[in-house]
Design an enzyme around this catalytic site. Structure first.
Site, PDB file in Angstrom:
ATOM      1  CB  SER A 299      -0.968   0.015   1.181  1.00  0.00           C
ATOM      2  OG  SER A 299      -0.282   0.228   2.385  1.00  0.00           O
TER       3      SER A 299
ATOM      4  CE  LYS B 111      -2.821   2.068   4.844  1.00  0.00           C
ATOM      5  NZ  LYS B 111      -2.342   1.075   3.945  1.00  0.00           N
TER       6      LYS B 111
END
Length: 186
Positions: free
Chosen positions: A48, A92
């Site tokens: 990711s 993230k």
């Protein structure tokens, strides 16, 4: 006298070398202690955050980064999901800050009604998730996304959702393994 002077100079040189070695050892011990007490280490599982962080990279998380300040847009942070008893750490990038409105439309990210132009990963976003409708972030809420926008479980999806400041562990500082990937994260 010359033998005495020669021995004296050798002794002084030996003392200087010993001092340099002791100084180096002290610096290494200090740096190791600083990292030990202010950082966490974790391995990334998944793609990711690719290309910034690769699958199976080991990262250092600076737990003290936000002790005196707040996270900023585009910081890469580590966090845990609220209400889940797990050791899993998510990593993230911050896209939305407290008070911002976020919307993903026309495959692009809009912050406060404006196209997020400073985003270096401005791929066409195929799945807007909950951000298909305009979201307004409350105090201490952040909207996070993976750099690999179309292969990331992030704030667009209800199982992650908006992340509270108290759930942020710290700022990702650097990749420490494997050796060929060692770098400071920006």
């Amino acid at each position: 006298m010359s033998t005495f002077l020669r021995r004296y100079k050798e002794n002084v040189l030996l003392q200087k070398r010993c001092k340099v070695i002791v100084d180096i050892i002290m610096i290494v011990v200090f740096a190791y202690s600083l990292v030990l007490f202010t950082c966490d280490r974790t391995m990334i599982h998944g793609n990711s955050m690719k290309p910034t962080i690769e699958n199976e990279n080991t990262i250092l998380i600076n737990r003290m980064a936000y002790a005196l300040s707040s996270p900023s847009r585009f910081d890469i942070v580590a966090f845990k999901k609220r209400g889940i008893q797990s050791n899993k750490v998510y990593v993230k990038r911050i896209i939305g800050m407290p008070g911002d409105t976020i919307q993903i439309k026309d495959k692009q990210i809009y912050v406060n009604g404006e196209l997020l132009s400073d985003d270096k990963y401005n791929d066409n976003i195929l799945t807007p998730g909950i951000a298909a409708q305009e979201l307004t972030l409350k105090e201490n809420e952040y909207f996070l996304m993976g750099d690999n926008r179309n292969n990331s479980e992030d704030s667009r999806f209800a199982n992650i959702g908006l992340v509270k400041k108290e759930d942020i562990i710290g700022m990702v500082w650097m990749i420490v393994a494997p050796f060929e990937n060692i770098k400071i994260i920006t």
